[in-house]
Enzyme design. Structure first.
Site, short mmCIF file in Angstrom:
data_model
loop_
_atom_site.label_atom_id
_atom_site.label_comp_id
_atom_site.label_asym_id
_atom_site.label_seq_id
_atom_site.Cartn_x
_atom_site.Cartn_y
_atom_site.Cartn_z
CG ASP C 55 -29.60 2.52 18.86
OD1 ASP C 55 -29.47 3.10 19.97
OD2 ASP C 55 -30.30 2.98 17.96
CG ASP C 60 -27.48 4.96 22.16
OD1 ASP C 60 -27.65 5.75 21.23
OD2 ASP C 60 -28.27 4.05 22.41
CG ASP C 295 -30.46 7.08 24.06
OD1 ASP C 295 -31.67 7.00 23.78
OD2 ASP C 295 -29.56 6.79 23.26
#
Lengths: 363, 363, 363, 363
Positions: C55, C60, C295
């Site tokens: 997302d 990310d 992440d």
């Protein structure tokens, strides 16, 4: 189309298998067959002793006045609970009703300030901010007239002193009743009967989406009472009271009686009537417009055993965790809960008797 | 006592204020007034294109056969979903029905093996273990006849290819529909209409205490569909189908027709009939004994626009978190959710038309 | 005080009964003993094939850049899901990251616009409104570069084409994964391993009171994945990433590298750094201030099997119905759920390896 | 790895910004700075008046004996509540403890038979069926020694008579406390302090998946107390007591003291020790094997203000609706609930003082 699970008097007298299978009873057979009914419980109210637990808005006031007008009914005490308005307002309102009926000797007790979990639900001021139509009385009795003994202690004591003889009529959130059970586990079995105004049969809410106000205001209390009060329990649910409404024309005649009581009622009822008739509360109404004095149906059932002509005998409970359904009464029609104790959910009443009791209330 | 919120055809034609205020519509005015209805939607089924999503038990089979018997109805595909039985059984059952009707060309698609959260609810084998009365056919078509394309992909594709022309009839848990929406957000608006058998109006459960089987089997899917499918949505709820039951005498005549289809139906229906008439499922029934082919009401509504004579137009959703009420459909009669999209909840139908469609299904 | 249930490498090598009884494993023994580990899974990333589901906020982006910098890692596709920002922004952000790394050939797929139930949770703009620090690039690639094939279909296809060889790294809400399972029940077993950033071990929320953002944003998806993905599952939970934070001094050195990638990162990271260091998000932090690239821990675990030095092997699930705890991951330490499948919840990692992977990402 | 949010005495004395920001306090600064602390609250227990509310299992017994052994502590009454065993067993157990300590004059009150909602949670007989190790004493005092006044009424009365002077130590489900609040809204503010053993900080359950026994046994009561008791509230949570465990070697020395009390303790403790050391309850333990006398930590905190050396000052509540998390205490570390009242959650204690109090208990 006939409402589901409703069997008229005639059919039930025939003892039709359908009626028996579906646990539906009518007034007369109940009087004759219920094992708990040992004393005389005829249509007369001979020697009826009542405890009344109220969150005194206008229809609570109407229910109290109905009981006060029946000669053989004796109100042993009125306990107050937060609901339609604060518990202090409820206390004041009950004192005003007793004054209007010239019955100041009946003891009034202050009960729970809040529902069990402490989170108060707004009653939306249908009955006015003060719960009694915002029609203040400068000569109203003061809170010093309230008993020093708390409501829960008094309920426990009175039920114990009159074990098996007193019926409890509850027309507000059931907080005080649930508390009384935890203080005295024998409290329910000391009661002859319990008459509740509250809950739903068909998921039609009048305060939240699927819940009736009294149950929505204290779902935990309703859950406790429906699951642990094993005395005979009669419930006037929201949809039932809507279906049993009276025409506004009756109300006009009712209020036009030439009496102090009628004039008092007119003053305190004006606010709710304006709200009802003005359409603000139309969306809540289940069966269309009309005069629905909810609490009076529970009171009438307690006063006159022949008032209710059809019950649905079914185990009931209350949803506590639903997002849309918290506080909704649930009927265990499939007997999945395996509960032995069944409630008598009112389905049909004698409206002529109801009108007579109502008229008498303001005479 | 007249059922709540039900206005007959005549009353609605008078455009009574009550009817308008309560959002109740009857068949004819809807046809004339609904803005989404641009094409011809008369009583005839001229050129109706259907997608059918089933968890093929016996009443799904009856619904499919009803549609196959109407000349102008075109079934573009049948998608299968786990529910009454496993999705593989559902696939087999649909193939058997198509074979019995000599319509093997209709494509059948395999859909979800499980509801969205993965927790399967037992259907209690009302329709038999195999979902079709445990009356196996040694010559039944094999699963190799199932399309390679998955149900969700096929639904999305077909709806897109026939955008605005195809009605979706869903007679099982709504898992495939919810998935299709997440795969293609345009899926609902490509539909001309959605016809669902499922949910409750009055909290009368037939599998859990307060929930109908199709919704209870996948509450999340029902929630998604009722909240995000903004196409015209018509719902045949459990209580409505019960109230609209046919007499068993009709069923006897229906099955006694001299046709292959009638003999096939008699074989697969025997199990459910024995269960129904034997009383095992009496407690579930809302309005007493009778022949209730639930799924056929949704199908009949999709086939014939004049079949439904009274709707309740109301915003609906599904309870997900209740202890007793998970999977229960909720009606927002007080408009607390402020939803613009309203569903058409079926209230009254033309039973003579229904009988005619049923009879034709087995001819 | 040593954190509960954490056994260092040395202890585990001794095969202490405590370690075995409590289901605690360290990096090396896992490599040697886990039955699913048939291929070479040494510290080298030889031939690692990854599917990455994001997302795409800033961390990310950091995780993707970490993977792109490791020679032997092959990213077969990047699927996008709504979370930190809208799915269209996520798609754009991934394209920008690939452009910054000069890897435009990697296919990017658009996935779910909404979580399963459709109710979007605001990410609070920690990563900026556009998810990438609100530092727009006028020359950013357009959405026409996104694949026509949808994310769920692509994930199912790629996992099937590389069955047993591909690891899935999921750093956003798990919507796409849950959908892929319902479309293809074999999807999880086609995966070599699943690496998740999400969930809690100690009820410390960072978006709701007790839930981590990725799980809170789609609790149903997290529930489905934790209960039905029976492939080896490695989870970097919120508290673990906080405890494994790097000092801001490292971040300064990291960003000061003289490379296009470092300059790109500095631009998109400025917004989050200001928010973090400004104290706005201090209350969320579990273990005090620091540089927490959540992440990247999941990605590093997928890239290098020796990165994680201590796991807690335990069955996990997700709370769906709690008022304060909806979306919270739950650990079944008492084995009350009787689940055979256990997840590997990361407890301790090799921070030197982590720093090296991080540094390489921006070189 | 150092446990999260724990700051040692030294760090806090430096008034480090971290400590202040995170709302962490140590014993000394609290004594000096808390506004509610007007009386002398030094390490000495001069004139401490206690109300003790127990569900008397073995560790409740240990806590009572600890208090009885401190010269300046005065126990004004012991109220009993259902929990580890039935309320009648609890009453008997307390009488036995008082007899063993030759303090029969302390009044014992019978409280709630059931938790608020009425659904009893099994304690799993860790303390034996009778709650006191199933080591019956034929000469045990009879239930006629229990006061006639109920526990709730007595608690309300005693707190009112000693307003501002009495600390309440609660080591069982909080039913009686919640009831006392609803009977007398002033009850909490009449208390000088409230010391609770119960709840979680890190979602590690010891009876259900995520909940500690005392809170899981009556979640509604815990919710009410944590949300409406605005007096200074100190909580010894399950994980904290586990981390603060004593070695079994200490227990051996403790029980080997040559005294009647030690011999009594050995008899009633044998059952739990066998269960603990036999490994049956290992899965519940958070920090490995050891002697965890949970209730004694709350009692020691009430007796000696300098016992607790680090608190986490944070608003807390209880999850009521979770599937896995019902009864779990929740910490509002992000201040999302906007509650002014914060609890003092114990983080670190002076174990030497604890050992001294424990040793004295059996002398």
């Amino acid at each position: 189309m006939v409402q589901l699970a409703l069997i008229r008097f005639e059919a039930a007298c025939n003892n039709s298998p359908t009626a028996r299978n579906q646990g539906i009873y009518t007034g007369l057979p109940i009087c004759q067959s219920l094992s708990h009914s040992t004393s005389v419980r005829a249509g007369s109210a001979m020697g009826k002793k009542l405890l009344v637990d109220v969150d005194c808005g206008v229809d609570d006031a109407q229910a109290i006045m109905m009981a006060l007008a029946v000669p053989d009914v004796q109100i042993l005490g009125i306990s107050c609970v937060s609901g339609n308005t604060t518990v202090d307002n409820v206390c004041k309102n009950v004192l005003r009703v007793l004054k209007a009926c010239q019955r100041p000797e009946i003891p009034v007790f202050r009960g729970a300030l809040k529902p069990i979990l402490g989170n108060t639900l707004s009653a939306g001021h249908f009955h006015g901010q003060d719960g009694l139509g915002d029609a203040p009385d400068p000569k109203a009795p003061g809170l010093d007239r309230i008993q020093k003994e708390g409501a829960v202690a008094a309920m426990v004591r009175i039920a114990s002193e009159h074990a098996g003889e007193v019926s409890l009529v509850a027309t507000g959130p059931l907080t005080n009743l649930a508390m009384a059970l935890r203080i005295d586990p024998n409290f329910p079995q000391n009661l002859k009967g319990l008459y509740i105004m509250g809950g739903n049969t068909d998921s039609r809410g009048n305060s939240t989406m699927c819940a009736e106000f009294n149950f929505a205001a204290d779902p935990e209390a309703a859950y406790i009472v429906l699951n642990e009060f094993l005395c005979p329990t009669y419930i006037a649910c929201w949809e039932f009271t809507c279906h049993s409404k009276l025409p506004w024309e009756f109300c006009d005649v009712w209020l036009a009686q030439d009496s102090e009581k009628a004039r008092f009622m007119k003053r305190i009822f004006q606010h709710s009537m304006d709200a009802s008739r003005g359409g603000c509360f139309q969306k809540e109404m289940v069966a269309g417009d009309g005069f629905v004095s909810c609490d009076c149906y529970a009171m009438a059932a307690a006063i006159d055993d022949s008032f209710v002509t059809a019950f649905h005998k079914v185990a009931v409970s209350v949803e506590l965790t639903g997002t849309y359904t918290r506080g909704m009464m649930v009927l265990d029609t499939q007997e999945l809960l395996k509960k032995k104790h069944k409630a008598f959910v009112m389905e049909q009443v004698d409206l002529e008797k109801f009108k007579a009791l109502m008229m008498a209330a303001l005479k």
